[in-house]
Scaffold this active site. Structure first.
Site: not given
Ligand SMILES: Cc1cc2nc3c(=O)[nH]c(=O)nc-3n(C[C@H](O)[C@H](O)[C@H](O)COP(=O)(O)O)c2cc1C
Length: 213
Positions: A11, A191-193
């Site tokens: 996700q 972006d998982r940041l």
């Protein structure tokens, strides 16, 4: 049956950011804001939290309980003092709580020492519980093994017959309060940041730092 493919469940987190300028200087007030957001979003059981404790030798154990309030700057839940978690907390009075609000892409982690609620507070909350739940607290030696469900139902019948409409609070049932030393707010980002803000209590003041995701 098709095999479960969990590796491809992904996700993107796009909803919102969480920055130092958004965050309240007091993490308890910040927590209340996020809890209010979870309530306003009509999430199922927004006050459900994973409670991790440590057993003998440091073995971790975790389960879900319900947050029943923030009192005296602590996170309050109610349970059986002789349950597995109760026995672990008697030996090692420290806990970690995790809230997960998936629809808001948010997680909160709380760590701190645990103390029992004053008896008067446990009494007041006990009286607010539905009658059936109060009888069950007498009938169920939480975390003990039982031969079968019938044994529990018979114990509930006995508790009903014995205590009627006004069961007293069992001595083995009451509240705990987790007094936070660390509270971390996590907001999912693209972006998982992700955004992670950690508050640490030092010398009576809350210090804040950003953690790498
Ligand atoms: C949504 C949810 C809420 C729960 N709330 C509580 C609670 O407030 N207090 C409690 O003692 N157990 C609650 N439970 C049950 C616990 O997860 C657990 O099974 C029980 O407390 C025994 O844990 P223990 O054997 O580790 O002591 C809840 C379970 C779920 C799934």
């Amino acid at each position: 049956m098709t095999p479960l493919d969990l590796a491809d469940l992904r996700q993107e987190y796009m909803r919102a950011g969480f920055s130092e300028t958004d965050a309240h200087v007091d993490p308890l007030q910040q927590f209340e804001r996020w809890m209010q957001d979870a309530v306003n979003a009509s999430l199922p059981m927004p006050n459900a939290m994973t409670l991790a404790t440590a057993g003998a030798g440091g073995t971790p154990s975790a389960r879900v309980v319900l947050l029943k309030g923030l009192e005296g700057d602590g996170f309050v839940f109610y349970t059986n003092y002789e349950s597995r978690k109760g026995r672990e907390l008697a030996l090692q009075p420290e806990a970690c709580l995790v809230f997960l609000w998936t629809a808001l892409e948010r997680q909160v982690r709380v760590e701190g020492r645990v103390e029992r609620m004053p008896a008067a507070d446990s009494d007041a909350y006990w009286r607010s519980r539905p009658l059936g739940a109060r009888h069950s607290a007498w009938a169920s030696a939480q975390s003990a093994t039982v031969p079968d469900r019938g044994t529990l139902e018979a114990a509930l019948e006995r508790a009903r017959a014995r205590y009627g409409d006004d069961p007293p609070r069992p001595p083995h049932w009451g509240g705990y309060r987790v007094m936070p030393q660390r509270i971390e707010f996590w907001q999912g980002r693209a972006d998982r940041l992700h955004d992670r803000l950690l508050y640490r209590l030092e010398g009576g003041a809350w210090l804040r730092a950003r953690l790498a995701p």
